[in-house]
Enzyme design. Sequence first.
Site, PDB file in Angstrom:
ATOM      1  N   ASP A 117       0.858  -1.182   0.000  1.00 61.04           N
ATOM      2  CA  ASP A 117       0.000   0.000   0.000  1.00 61.04           C
ATOM      3  C   ASP A 117       0.896   1.234   0.000  1.00 61.04           C
ATOM      4  OD1 ASP A 117      -2.306   1.612   0.269  1.00 61.04           O
ATOM      5  OD2 ASP A 117      -2.027   1.688   2.430  1.00 61.04           O
ATOM      6  N   THR A 124      -2.470   1.163  -4.684  1.00 60.85           N
ATOM      7  CA  THR A 124      -2.999   2.240  -3.859  1.00 60.85           C
ATOM      8  C   THR A 124      -4.342   2.709  -4.382  1.00 60.85           C
ATOM      9  OG1 THR A 124      -2.574   4.495  -3.060  1.00 60.85           O
ATOM     10  CG2 THR A 124      -1.670   3.915  -5.205  1.00 60.85           C
ATOM     11  N   ASP A 173      -5.082   5.779  -4.080  1.00 60.95           N
ATOM     12  CA  ASP A 173      -4.857   7.189  -4.374  1.00 60.95           C
ATOM     13  C   ASP A 173      -4.792   7.401  -5.881  1.00 60.95           C
ATOM     14  OD1 ASP A 173      -4.494   9.838  -3.774  1.00 60.95           O
ATOM     15  OD2 ASP A 173      -2.974   9.446  -2.250  1.00 60.95           O
ATOM     16  N   THR A 229      -0.314   4.876   1.156  1.00 62.55           N
ATOM     17  CA  THR A 229      -0.599   5.796   2.245  1.00 62.55           C
ATOM     18  C   THR A 229      -0.469   5.095   3.594  1.00 62.55           C
ATOM     19  OG1 THR A 229      -2.176   6.895   0.782  1.00 62.55           O
ATOM     20  CG2 THR A 229      -2.270   7.455   3.122  1.00 62.55           C
ATOM     21  N   GLU A 246      -2.993  20.986   0.121  1.00 63.13           N
ATOM     22  CA  GLU A 246      -3.587  22.286   0.424  1.00 63.13           C
ATOM     23  C   GLU A 246      -3.380  22.631   1.890  1.00 63.13           C
ATOM     24  OE1 GLU A 246      -7.691  22.591  -0.971  1.00 63.13           O
ATOM     25  OE2 GLU A 246      -6.824  23.990  -2.398  1.00 63.13           O
TER      26      GLU A 246
END
Length: 1307
Positions: free
Chosen positions: A531, A813, A815, A533, A635
Amino acid sequence: MGLQQKHLPKAPLRPTQEAPQAQQSVPTGGPSGASRSPPGQILSQAREGAELVSRSPPHSPSDAPTALVRACKGGVRLAPSASCLLPTAPGREQEPRGSLLRGAPRMPLFGLQVGKKRGPGKFPLMQLCSESSLLEAAEALSVGEKPREQERQLRSNNRIFNLQFEYAKNSIKTAKYNVFTFLPLNLFEQFQRIANAYFLSLLILQLIPQISSLSWFTTVVPLVLVLAVSAAKDAIDDFNRHKSDKQVNNRPVQVLLNGRLEAERWRNVEVGDIIRLENNDFVTADLLLLSSSEPHSLTYIETVELDGETNLKVKQALSVTAEVGEDLQRLSSFNGEVRCEAPNNKLDKFVGTLTIKGEKFALDNEKMLLRGCTIRNTDWCFGLVIFAGPDTKLMQNSGRTTFKRTSIDRLMNTLVLVIFAFLAAMCLILAFGNSIWEYKKGYYFQVYLPWAEDVHSAPVSGFLMFWSYVIILNTVVPISLYVSVEIIRLGNSFYIEWDRKMYYPLKDTPAQARTTTLNEELGQIKYVFSDKTGTLTQNIMVFNKCSIDGKSYGDVYDVEGHRVEVTESTPKVDFSYNPLTDSKFSFYDSSLVESVKRGDAPTHKFFRLLCLCHTVMPEEKEQGNLVYQAQSPDEGALVTAARSFGFVFRARTPETITVVEMGETVVYELLAILDFDNVRKRMSVIVRSPKGELTLFCKGADTILYEHLHPSCGALKEKTTQHLEEFAGEGLRTLVVAYKDLDEAYLEGWLQRHHEANTALVEREEKLAQLYEEIEADLMLLGATAIEDKLQDGVPQTIETLAKAQVKIWVLTGDKQETAVNIGYSCNMLYDAMEDIFFIQGHSSQEVQQELRKARKKMKPDTFVDDDGSETQICTPGKSQILPEEQPNGEYGLVINGHSLAYALEGNLQLELVRTACLCKAVICCRVTPLQKAQVVELVKKHKKAVTLAIGDGANDVSMIRAAHIGVGISGQEGMQAVLSSDFAFAQFRYLQRLLLVHGRWSYIRMCKFLAYFFYKNFAFTLVHFWYGFFSGFSAQTVYDEWFITLYNLVYTALPVLGMSLFDQDVDDRWSLQFPQLYTPGQQNLYFNKREFGKCVLYSIYSSLVLFFVPYGTVVNSVRSDGKAVADYQSFALMAQTCLLIVVSVQMGLDTAYWTAVNQLFIWGSLAVYFAITFTMYSDGSYLVFTASFPFIGTARNTLNQPNVWLAIFLCVTLCVLPVVGFRFVKMQLRPTISDKVLSRVRELQKRPPVPLPQRRLQRSISRRSGYAFSHQHGFGALITSGRNMRPKSPFGMMGSFSPNSEKHKA
């Protein structure tokens, strides 16, 4: 986001009032005492009933129900269900579900109740009774199964109604046993092992006096020991599973019952319940969101447990349910009825309808809260349980628990069968020999060698001798083998748990070997599926460096101007001038702070852009304590950096953004947000400052933003590009920022056109994109940011080391692609030195096939057949086609996204995917579901003769961990689901190299040495019986003393082999990590395989010949020094067993590479124990006390005092050992293996003083990569500007007047 309500036409249903009335008019399958039809008749009866229904006239349906009742009388009960009619438009009669009654619009369908019998004639489960569903239910009933759920129907706050469907409750169960089933089930499982069943059969044979020549305790004691050890281990493992289940099932939750909230346990939650969740709570089950504390019933969730993403996602309830808020009275009276899809594993899809007061509303995934999510930034929310426990999408994706066995186990099973055949052949030869001998000679010697009572002929004698020799020769597969294997695995598991170098002090987490039966498999890993994350990364984004107006910031220099590495001792920048700074933020380049303090205009504009251009939501529960909820971690990192440098984002409304710039509060008017998407790869905001200045601030991927810059930015662009190259070379995620001053008149016209485009019904997206392109032209470049997606410590070094060990790492992943590729570069999986990196992004099977074939053609064109697709084969289910290893013409990488992977996992593309991906040095699969992770692992297991390992830290990794040969859980930030499903667990990814290259390799070598030696010593021991049979009339007479046979494997040779198998190591851990090439023989299974077993058998045959004929030649026709004969059975037996024990002890010394005091003690101690026991048992005292048990009186002292006996022992040792030593020496000189070469190099280096390893900096890629890893969905821009996510009473009421330098704040 699909926030508009989707209304379906009202359905003219007569919901619940008519159903009971209708049910009363229909027979219920006979009286309660009626007998049921046999299960085999139910299907045929159902078919007859279905045919009768289909022949019924459309307007006379009254006979159909009765026909169906008659058809299934005694087996099923039918009841009409008005609620099973499909909705139709107003004014039209409903058309029943199913093709059976398509022509009868007024004919009601009937519910077929099938299931577990509650009482005579009563079956609680109701299913829709169309033709297909009726037959399916009947088929299920005929085999005693519950019909498969096709559609889910439930009513809120109505447990009685929902109970009839027997939906699963919210409790989960991963344990296998309970107190009552443990003993029978465990024994059943253990006797499924061939060896255990064999020894049980052997024990039964030994209880038959006609064929038994050994005592029963020689088998029963070790068998009971093996069963007890295995049962204890299984009991401990299952106890831990019970403990885990109990912890999860007993979590507290608030359930709405009888008009008030009551504290309940998770396990007691049922489908149809309404529950309340609060901020930071785990979602209990799969819920339909009803209402929340946020405006418009928005709810923010984190789905890291499901897809590995840390960014927030937003869900919104239907407006019709949002109105009830947290009014418990209205929630209790809420009687909505939900019809939706059956439980499935699709995380991104949900289809259903909610009916309230006859009005239907569409339900989709945006209104669902799935189990495994976490509530964030939301005070409270209420949800209706749709799926519970094993039916939740999380559990549906978990995969099934499989019993894992090592390749050594599978090989042993094969070898045991071969040995059984070998044993049967030996027994058959000896039995035939006995028959011939008895026929030709034994028949004439019955006066003093009488046959047994039941033996009347030579064939009968041979038949009995066959079974007698089965008992005597059973030691070719001694049961102590399995006891020893379990002890070795347990000991090596303790080494993993005791390893201080795999202990993580920050979390006080040691490594765990949760499964003790897979250790040696760790030394054979070829593919690692990881994986991203939380496994490779820390889930932490850090603002590391930046470029502003052509100057780079972030590096630290010494007094001589040389750049120095940032360490923990490097002094941090002092942010004390800013009381609102984030205390966790660290920066080391003081020049940037000085630039901010002196009011440098470009620097101020840079940080002003960072604190304005985003969609972050602030939360301030205490004054001055700001918490940012970002849609992506990038962000959040940028806004936090701006905050620490003095530009603090405080609050927002749909029309304004409030910031604190260097201590002064400034309110900007927010005019527009030009949101991010995957095509634009940038976002912009248009704001008006208090001075009336209009500015567009933009940030995005450098490749995109450079196309929109003003021509005057050429010189600055070159400098910024140079900085971007440097940032990317260090593995940082880069982002370019720019701005544009706008004219009031132009902006007014643009906003008008923007409003028109935003409300257009046709080509809305195209018109908006065109307007965005227009206003984002001629931007002025400000600089660039560099964010570090913090990898876990040692990840690049670990991946580099494992690559040298020929271990291939695939990252799977959830993501998005850009983020995953960035991490691939950061951890050195991908690098510029690669020949090429292939991106598979096809949207159809044909496109994916073409892309895969094109990639493979470039990597290995010589094996490519043609372009007609004939090479791609369709995989037959159940058949495994092993693909050979192929070598590419260079180093390549492969990146494939989720939708393309879905096509590639189809039957006709599986082989193409495996062949192409396995040619690559690194493979990254992005946007994959948990189930797809498991499918990829299963695919490699199926088509590659390789051992796989999966490593992850979240619930979305559980299915992958269970599917792989070895599952490793990271005890990280995402809970303990991965750890609880894993075989091994630790806290950091970097420990994987030590687990494989040190503990795995040692365990594999030790197990291989153990098996080779164990088979050798037992074959040599047993085959002496075989040769002796030719000299004893095939009479099943044992060569050795019965006590020696009993103690040989349990006492005399048990500890030395265990000592070698627990402590041996060819090189220590330092050299194992420094020379990863030592790991490759395990991947190829070179140390113990069928060929090595064959060598072992041949060597055992040779040794047994020496061990029989040398003692035989020594004692036959010979005399002692005093003239007395020694050619007796007892003297020969003692000499043979002494030779055997010394020979196998010397062989043990040759096989031992690492001598410890324990090894010395075990070998010399075992020999000493042998002689001590022998002289004791063969003494006069033992004979006088236990005459029948110890008949070898005086044999030891009368035999072992003769010089010729010891000379014969020395001759046996020499003849047995010399060929082994010679063969190993010649092989090392002429055909050295990679291990021989490395070990020779290690021995050379060990003679020199240790040289400190150079501290080198890992080479990074120098290609620029955007770090614009915002949400893969559209941003929150439209949500923010609409105001739907703003509270009616904002907690930031002080905006515009707050100043951190105020007296109140200073106090």
